[in-house]
Scaffold this motif. Structure first.
Motif, PDB file in Angstrom:
ATOM      1  N   ASP A  24       8.029 -21.313 -44.039  1.00 52.57           N
ATOM      2  CA  ASP A  24       7.934 -20.199 -44.988  1.00 52.57           C
ATOM      3  C   ASP A  24       6.895 -20.536 -46.055  1.00 52.57           C
ATOM      4  N   LEU A  25       6.013 -19.595 -46.309  1.00 53.38           N
ATOM      5  CA  LEU A  25       4.940 -19.861 -47.265  1.00 53.38           C
ATOM      6  C   LEU A  25       5.037 -18.994 -48.514  1.00 53.38           C
ATOM      7  N   HIS A  26       6.092 -18.207 -48.632  1.00 59.38           N
ATOM      8  CA  HIS A  26       6.244 -17.368 -49.822  1.00 59.38           C
ATOM      9  C   HIS A  26       6.573 -18.261 -51.004  1.00 59.38           C
ATOM     10  N   ASP A  27       5.722 -18.264 -52.014  1.00 57.70           N
ATOM     11  CA  ASP A  27       6.038 -19.186 -53.106  1.00 57.70           C
ATOM     12  C   ASP A  27       6.062 -18.553 -54.490  1.00 57.70           C
ATOM     13  N   THR A  79      14.072 -13.959 -42.931  1.00 57.70           N
ATOM     14  CA  THR A  79      15.340 -14.129 -42.219  1.00 57.70           C
ATOM     15  C   THR A  79      15.203 -15.194 -41.141  1.00 57.70           C
ATOM     16  N   PHE A  90       3.472 -17.758 -37.459  1.00 54.44           N
ATOM     17  CA  PHE A  90       3.408 -16.307 -37.447  1.00 54.44           C
ATOM     18  C   PHE A  90       2.109 -15.792 -36.828  1.00 54.44           C
ATOM     19  N   ALA A  99      15.316 -15.861 -61.197  1.00 58.45           N
ATOM     20  CA  ALA A  99      14.835 -17.112 -61.762  1.00 58.45           C
ATOM     21  C   ALA A  99      15.540 -17.488 -63.061  1.00 58.45           C
ATOM     22  N   PHE A 156      13.795 -10.582 -68.134  1.00 64.68           N
ATOM     23  CA  PHE A 156      13.553 -10.398 -66.698  1.00 64.68           C
ATOM     24  C   PHE A 156      14.841  -9.952 -66.015  1.00 64.68           C
ATOM     25  N   ASN A 174       4.867  -3.233 -42.737  1.00 67.29           N
ATOM     26  CA  ASN A 174       3.842  -4.238 -42.592  1.00 67.29           C
ATOM     27  C   ASN A 174       2.513  -3.538 -42.802  1.00 67.29           C
ATOM     28  N   ALA A 199       2.628  -7.861 -46.108  1.00 64.31           N
ATOM     29  CA  ALA A 199       4.007  -7.436 -45.920  1.00 64.31           C
ATOM     30  C   ALA A 199       4.515  -6.678 -47.138  1.00 64.31           C
ATOM     31  N   SER A 212      14.002 -22.396 -51.475  1.00 61.12           N
ATOM     32  CA  SER A 212      13.716 -20.964 -51.493  1.00 61.12           C
ATOM     33  C   SER A 212      13.308 -20.524 -50.086  1.00 61.12           C
TER      34      SER A 212
HETATM   35  C1  B12 Z   1       4.098 -11.305 -51.365  1.00 65.99           C
HETATM   36  C2  B12 Z   1       4.617 -11.298 -49.957  1.00 65.99           C
HETATM   37  C3  B12 Z   1       3.924 -12.041 -49.003  1.00 65.99           C
HETATM   38  C4  B12 Z   1       2.715 -12.879 -49.333  1.00 65.99           C
HETATM   39  C5  B12 Z   1       3.191 -14.231 -49.886  1.00 65.99           C
HETATM   40  C6  B12 Z   1       2.301 -14.780 -50.980  1.00 65.99           C
HETATM   41  C7  B12 Z   1       2.909 -15.956 -51.645  1.00 65.99           C
HETATM   42  N1  B12 Z   1       2.058 -16.879 -52.027  1.00 65.99           N
HETATM   43  O1  B12 Z   1       4.100 -16.071 -51.851  1.00 65.99           O
HETATM   44  C8  B12 Z   1       2.025 -12.969 -47.920  1.00 65.99           C
HETATM   45  C9  B12 Z   1       1.088 -11.804 -47.745  1.00 65.99           C
HETATM   46  C10 B12 Z   1       1.278 -14.246 -47.638  1.00 65.99           C
HETATM   47  C11 B12 Z   1       3.216 -12.752 -47.012  1.00 65.99           C
HETATM   48  C12 B12 Z   1       3.219 -13.170 -45.689  1.00 65.99           C
HETATM   49  C13 B12 Z   1       4.248 -12.895 -44.808  1.00 65.99           C
HETATM   50  N2  B12 Z   1       5.335 -12.116 -45.067  1.00 65.99           N
HETATM   51 CO1  B12 Z   1       5.787 -11.513 -46.753  1.00 65.99          CO
HETATM   52  N3  B12 Z   1       6.266 -10.540 -48.392  1.00 65.99           N
HETATM   53  C14 B12 Z   1       5.770 -10.541 -49.606  1.00 65.99           C
HETATM   54  C15 B12 Z   1       6.522  -9.515 -50.482  1.00 65.99           C
HETATM   55  C16 B12 Z   1       5.616  -8.303 -50.623  1.00 65.99           C
HETATM   56  C17 B12 Z   1       6.940  -9.974 -51.880  1.00 65.99           C
HETATM   57  C18 B12 Z   1       7.668 -11.303 -51.967  1.00 65.99           C
HETATM   58  C19 B12 Z   1       7.656 -11.769 -53.411  1.00 65.99           C
HETATM   59  O2  B12 Z   1       6.834 -12.565 -53.825  1.00 65.99           O
HETATM   60  N4  B12 Z   1       8.547 -11.219 -54.253  1.00 65.99           N
HETATM   61  C20 B12 Z   1       8.588 -11.449 -55.682  1.00 65.99           C
HETATM   62  C21 B12 Z   1       9.416 -12.699 -56.004  1.00 65.99           C
HETATM   63  C22 B12 Z   1       9.401 -12.942 -57.505  1.00 65.99           C
HETATM   64  O3  B12 Z   1      10.753 -12.478 -55.596  1.00 65.99           O
HETATM   65  P1  B12 Z   1      11.609 -13.564 -54.716  1.00 65.99           P
HETATM   66  O4  B12 Z   1      10.704 -14.364 -53.919  1.00 65.99           O
HETATM   67  O5  B12 Z   1      12.728 -12.869 -54.078  1.00 65.99           O
HETATM   68  O6  B12 Z   1      12.191 -14.567 -55.815  1.00 65.99           O
HETATM   69  C23 B12 Z   1      13.173 -14.233 -56.780  1.00 65.99           C
HETATM   70  C24 B12 Z   1      14.613 -14.499 -56.325  1.00 65.99           C
HETATM   71  O7  B12 Z   1      14.803 -14.326 -54.946  1.00 65.99           O
HETATM   72  C25 B12 Z   1      14.956 -15.852 -56.822  1.00 65.99           C
HETATM   73  N5  B12 Z   1      14.642 -17.027 -56.001  1.00 65.99           N
HETATM   74  C26 B12 Z   1      13.625 -17.247 -55.160  1.00 65.99           C
HETATM   75  N6  B12 Z   1      13.650 -18.475 -54.675  1.00 65.99           N
HETATM   76  C27 B12 Z   1      14.700 -19.103 -55.207  1.00 65.99           C
HETATM   77  C28 B12 Z   1      15.190 -20.392 -55.049  1.00 65.99           C
HETATM   78  C29 B12 Z   1      16.338 -20.783 -55.727  1.00 65.99           C
HETATM   79  C30 B12 Z   1      16.843 -22.176 -55.569  1.00 65.99           C
HETATM   80  C31 B12 Z   1      17.003 -19.855 -56.581  1.00 65.99           C
HETATM   81  C32 B12 Z   1      18.235 -20.270 -57.266  1.00 65.99           C
HETATM   82  C33 B12 Z   1      16.506 -18.563 -56.739  1.00 65.99           C
HETATM   83  C34 B12 Z   1      15.360 -18.180 -56.056  1.00 65.99           C
HETATM   84  O8  B12 Z   1      14.221 -15.926 -58.017  1.00 65.99           O
HETATM   85  C35 B12 Z   1      12.970 -15.239 -57.898  1.00 65.99           C
HETATM   86  C36 B12 Z   1      12.603 -14.634 -59.218  1.00 65.99           C
HETATM   87  O9  B12 Z   1      13.618 -13.837 -59.757  1.00 65.99           O
HETATM   88  C37 B12 Z   1       7.801  -9.223 -49.620  1.00 65.99           C
HETATM   89  C38 B12 Z   1       8.275  -7.769 -49.636  1.00 65.99           C
HETATM   90  C39 B12 Z   1       8.936  -7.321 -50.884  1.00 65.99           C
HETATM   91  N7  B12 Z   1       8.560  -6.159 -51.321  1.00 65.99           N
HETATM   92  O10 B12 Z   1       9.763  -8.036 -51.419  1.00 65.99           O
HETATM   93  C40 B12 Z   1       7.335  -9.589 -48.193  1.00 65.99           C
HETATM   94  C41 B12 Z   1       8.320 -10.118 -47.161  1.00 65.99           C
HETATM   95  C42 B12 Z   1       9.213 -11.162 -47.772  1.00 65.99           C
HETATM   96  N8  B12 Z   1       7.424 -10.757 -46.086  1.00 65.99           N
HETATM   97  C43 B12 Z   1       7.805 -10.552 -44.934  1.00 65.99           C
HETATM   98  C44 B12 Z   1       7.106 -11.010 -43.772  1.00 65.99           C
HETATM   99  C45 B12 Z   1       7.675 -10.589 -42.429  1.00 65.99           C
HETATM  100  C46 B12 Z   1       5.946 -11.801 -43.881  1.00 65.99           C
HETATM  101  C47 B12 Z   1       5.151 -12.375 -42.702  1.00 65.99           C
HETATM  102  C48 B12 Z   1       5.957 -13.059 -41.606  1.00 65.99           C
HETATM  103  C49 B12 Z   1       4.398 -11.228 -42.026  1.00 65.99           C
HETATM  104  C50 B12 Z   1       3.016 -10.887 -42.343  1.00 65.99           C
HETATM  105  N9  B12 Z   1       2.806  -9.620 -42.510  1.00 65.99           N
HETATM  106  O11 B12 Z   1       2.097 -11.685 -42.327  1.00 65.99           O
HETATM  107  C51 B12 Z   1       4.235 -13.399 -43.409  1.00 65.99           C
HETATM  108  C52 B12 Z   1       4.830 -14.809 -43.314  1.00 65.99           C
HETATM  109  C53 B12 Z   1       4.121 -15.843 -44.100  1.00 65.99           C
HETATM  110  C54 B12 Z   1       4.908 -17.098 -44.170  1.00 65.99           C
HETATM  111  N10 B12 Z   1       4.698 -18.026 -43.258  1.00 65.99           N
HETATM  112  O12 B12 Z   1       5.758 -17.270 -45.004  1.00 65.99           O
HETATM  113  C55 B12 Z   1       9.090  -9.752 -44.853  1.00 65.99           C
HETATM  114  C56 B12 Z   1      10.331 -10.551 -44.494  1.00 65.99           C
HETATM  115  C57 B12 Z   1      11.214  -9.781 -43.549  1.00 65.99           C
HETATM  116  C58 B12 Z   1      12.347 -10.582 -43.018  1.00 65.99           C
HETATM  117  N11 B12 Z   1      13.390  -9.873 -42.673  1.00 65.99           N
HETATM  118  O13 B12 Z   1      12.318 -11.767 -42.890  1.00 65.99           O
HETATM  119  C59 B12 Z   1       9.113  -9.057 -46.271  1.00 65.99           C
HETATM  120  C60 B12 Z   1      10.510  -8.745 -46.805  1.00 65.99           C
HETATM  121  C61 B12 Z   1       8.298  -7.765 -46.127  1.00 65.99           C
HETATM  122  C62 B12 Z   1       8.768  -6.872 -45.007  1.00 65.99           C
HETATM  123  N12 B12 Z   1       8.004  -6.781 -43.965  1.00 65.99           N
HETATM  124  O14 B12 Z   1       9.778  -6.231 -45.056  1.00 65.99           O
HETATM  125  N13 B12 Z   1       4.212 -12.087 -47.657  1.00 65.99           N
END
Ligand code: B12
Lengths: 495, 212
Positions: free
Chosen positions: B99-102, B150, A218, B198, B52, A281, A298, B146
């Motif tokens: 992907d580095l989102h963890d 996209t 990225f 989760a 949750f 962003n 993001a 995870s």
């Molecule tokens: C935090 C975040 C980051 C952090 C990540 C920190 C970290 N250590 O994870 C940082 C700032 C590093 C980051 C970077 C980037 N991000 Co970002 N990020 C986010 C953000 C704000 C929240 C994601 C999050 O943590 N959600 C909370 C968790 C709890 O939810 P979740 O992951 O969905 O997980 C739940 C479920 O999905 C499910 N689940 C998840 N995994 C699994 C696995 C299994 C097996 C199962 C069953 C269930 C399950 O359970 C979880 C808990 O209920 C989102 C936007 C948003 N508002 O959602 C953007 C978002 C995901 N990012 C986005 C982007 C574009 C990026 C970057 C490319 C751009 C940038 N600006 O630098 C980089 C890429 C980095 C990389 N290589 O991955 C976009 C993706 C858009 C797309 N269409 O792909 C988003 C949507 C924001 C946007 N612009 O619209 N990001």
């Protein structure tokens, strides 16, 4: 019947003598983010030709100097004679013009362009006087491939995608420029054009390979100034006119933020200041003349009203603000009619109010075990809307917190926090502070308008468009490699 | 007597100090570790997950709840190994390549751990080869992937294809999740399980491990 010309839309409307300007503008698709009560400056317009009487509200909200230069509130204005109006909602950068900037005059005309993911704005300037001769705005036609950056980048990595996107944007900008010619401005006198935008937009404009931006890591190795010719872009200017797109700063942080630094003079500041661009962003810049850190976080589209149950963009029918009288909240709707949904600034205001009224707890949970809070008409706030807002505001606040921590600073140490971009302009700052989106003391927060466009304009007068000196101050902080970010982010999610 | 109900309460409210103290007291009194885990910790995490899912809790509460559960588990783990208690199943979890989102992935891992699964956390930016290696070397029964982007979700399909190619597909169950993932996508690429949060991930995993 009085005729009113609207800039930068380039439309002329006719209306009955005595008709409300606000209503007439509204009927022509111009919507202001306020309740049209003569209390704020949300609907300010500037009379550039003709005379408009001052209302009592005008005298209250504008300074003498502003009144003298033609500023009026559309909501208290009536059509009495022919007028030419400049709409501030579109021309925040024109506003910023008035903060007199120093420049070395040059010959001829110049064009400054803010190439946004959603909107495009171009200004035509007289480089000998610094005067803005005309403004045009439009929508980025690439949006047909998706509203967000990632979908555009994805498209660019497909066969023929990059060319298609590049041609689309070149043509759209050519049309804006052709609009200047329609107004009979002598485009043959244009000497140069400067374009700014985020890193992805730069790649698409300059046909740079997008593979490494669209996917891991990225980042791109091509971040430098790009130089083009008007004929190569198909622009209606003398064929050899140079068109510059300014260098990007790192990661997704592009030349629009370099322009923001120029516009706010962040690089000259004695003490640390911050610049926040609150969008899907989000970008955060923190620094002073000794060094500048930039990052992108993001946030997701909640600030634009997307991903919210009844979310919508800031247009007719959106609840955009909320106030409390005697413990009872009331909700303001754009256009004044029935509420149809909630826009980004409305969401911030509503949640801030609900927190104050104890309807929402600090954890973000709705109190009293409810899952929705009825607002107005058919519109309700849903529990999941608050969760979306927590993710978005946490990302911005967490990003700033990481940059602050790296310099051993606290939010209160920031001499200024500039808010750039449309959402930053409209969001209620005290509500932003209440929900923890903005963490600096409220009195340090300033809206800075369209800093991208202002910076592009300033660049028109510069010789070194590579901005080597400023860029040597800048370092890009990647949050994905930052162990601290996750903690700060989660911390910043609560209210 | 150690008050094990207060252990449950501590996990639900995210009080790691109390969780640790009560666990230590219970262990000192010789209470069966298996009982502590299955009658208190797992139900506590189930309750955290329920809240949750019902939107009463959000990411911060889920994280501090998981943290409290982990401090308790840290005390119990060495004893569990000795007592020969078998985990429900072994799960490898990771965020896919590029992907580095963890944050979401970590929550799922914690909930699974709280649900009695043994976790092999492969971290972020995990390639199909690394997932395969985890099956070959650690003998995991379920792979959890995870993805939040996209542009990276395609890697899930690659992993499933690589499992096929390596002749391992029938040896493991594949579960996927992350914000852009849908049940439809899971069907499309032939994943065995999907959930959008989760907490539901635990019941999904239990189903796949045939323990529910
Ligand atoms: C935090 C975040 C980051 C952090 C990540 C920190 C970290 N250590 O994870 C940082 C700032 C590093 C980051 C970077 C980037 N991000 Co970002 N990020 C986010 C953000 C704000 C929240 C994601 C999050 O943590 N959600 C909370 C968790 C709890 O939810 P979740 O992951 O969905 O997980 C739940 C479920 O999905 C499910 N689940 C998840 N995994 C699994 C696995 C299994 C097996 C199962 C069953 C269930 C399950 O359970 C979880 C808990 O209920 C989102 C936007 C948003 N508002 O959602 C953007 C978002 C995901 N990012 C986005 C982007 C574009 C990026 C970057 C490319 C751009 C940038 N600006 O630098 C980089 C890429 C980095 C990389 N290589 O991955 C976009 C993706 C858009 C797309 N269409 O792909 C988003 C949507 C924001 C946007 N612009 O619209 N990001």
């Amino acid at each position: 019947m009085p005729k009113i010309q609207l800039d930068p839309l380039g439309v002329v409307i006719e209306l009955a003598t005595g008709a409300s300007i606000n209503d007439a503008l509204f009927a022509h698709g111009v919507e202001f983010p306020c309740g049209a009560k003569g209390r704020c400056r949300g609907c300010r317009v500037r009379v550039t030709e003709g005379a408009a009487p001052m209302s009592a509200a005008d005298q209250k909200v504008f300074s003498d100097e502003e009144l003298a230069t033609g500023w009026r509130l559309a909501c208290t204005m009536r059509a009495t004679s022919d007028l030419r109006l400049q709409l501030a909602a579109y021309t925040a950068p024109v506003l910023a013009d008035e903060t007199a900037f120093t420049f070395t005059p040059r010959d001829g005309l110049g064009i400054a362009i803010d190439l946004g993911t959603t909107t495009l704005v171009a200004q035509l300037l007289d480089l000998s006087t610094g005067a803005v001769l005309a403004v045009r705005s439009g929508l980025n036609p690439q949006a047909v491939h998706g509203a967000d950056l990632m979908s555009r980048l994805d498209k660019a990595t497909q066969e023929g995608g990059l060319d298609e996107l590049a041609v689309q944007i070149h043509q759209a900008l050519a049309e804006l420029i052709a609009g200047f010619a329609d107004e009979r401005h002598p485009l043959e006198r244009v000497q140069r054009a400067v374009v700014v935008g985020n890193t992805a937009m730069h790649h698409l404009f300059a046909r740079r390979n997008c593979d490494s931006l669209a996917r891991y890591p990225f980042e791109s190795s091509e971040m430098d100034l790009s130089e083009h010719r008007a004929d190569e872009l198909g622009w209606p200017l003398p064929p050899a006119t140079p068109v510059f797109m300014l260098p990007d700063l790192g990661g997704y942080v592009g030349s629009d933020l370099l322009a923001g630094i120029l516009a706010t003079r962040l690089h000259e500041s004695e003490h640390p200041v911050a610049l926040l661009d609150l969008g899907t962003n989000g970008e955060v810049v923190l620094g002073d003349r000794h060094g500048i850190q930039v990052t992108s976080t993001a946030a997701g589209p909640a600030f634009e009203g997307a991903g919210i149950q009844q979310g919508m963009r800031a247009s007719t029918g959106a609840i955009h603000a909320c106030s409390v009288h005697g413990g009872v909240p009331s909700y303001q709707v754009i256009g004044g009619g029935a509420a149809r949904g909630i826009c980004g600034s409305g969401l911030v205001d509503i949640v801030a109010t609900c927190l104050d009224l104890g309807l929402v707890e600090a954890s973000g949970r709705m109190a009293h075990g409810v899952k929705t809070i009825p607002l107005r008409d058919e519109v309700v706030l849903d529990q999941t809307d608050i969760r979306q807002l927590q993710l978005a505001k946490g990302a911005i606040a967490g990003g700033l917190a990481v940059l602050l921590a790296r310099r051993g600073l606290e939010p209160k140490d920031l001499g200024r926090v500039y808010l750039a971009g449309a959402f930053g302009n409209y969001v209620n700052q005290s509500a932003g502070c209440r929900i923890g989106l903005l963490t600096a003391p409220p009195e340090h927060i300033t809206t800075a308008g369209n800093t991208a466009l202002l910076g592009a304009k300033l660049a028109l007068f510069e010789d070194d468009l590579a901005f080597t000196a400023i860029r040597s101050l800048v370092s890009h902080v990647s949050l994905k490699a930052d162990m601290e970010f996750q903690d700060r982010y989660v911390e910043a999610m609560s209210f | 007597m150690a008050d094990l109900d207060s252990l449950k309460e501590a996990v639900i409210s995210g009080d790691a100090n109390t969780a640790k103290a009560v666990t230590e007291a219970a262990v000192a009194e010789g209470i069966d570790v298996q009982v502590i885990v299955s009658d208190y910790l797992i139900p506590a995490m189930d309750e955290v997950g329920r809240r949750f899912e019902a939107n009463e809790y959000f990411v911060p509460e889920l994280l501090i709840g998981a943290r409290a559960m982990k401090t308790s588990m840290a005390v119990l783990k060495p004893l569990l190994a000795d007592s020969g208690v078998k985990p429900v199943a072994k799960v490898a979890i990771g965020t896919v390549k590029g992907d580095l989102h963890d944050i979401g992935k970590n929550l799922v891992a914690s909930m699974l751990e709280g649900g009695g699964f043994e976790i092999v956390d492969l971290g972020v930016d995990v390639s199909p080869e690394q997932f395969i290696q985890s099956v070959q070397e650690s003998g995991v029964a379920i792979i959890c992937m995870s993805a939040l982007l996209t542009t990276t979700m395609g890697s899930m399909k690659d992993t499933i294809q690589a499992l096929n190619a390596a002749g391992l597909r029938d040896k493991v169950q594949v579960m996927i999740g992350g914000a852009p993932i849908t049940q439809q996508y899971a069907n499309e690429i032939g994943a065995d399980g999907y959930s959008d949060n989760a907490s539901a991930a635990v019941s999904c995993a239990r189903k796949l491990a045939k323990v529910a």
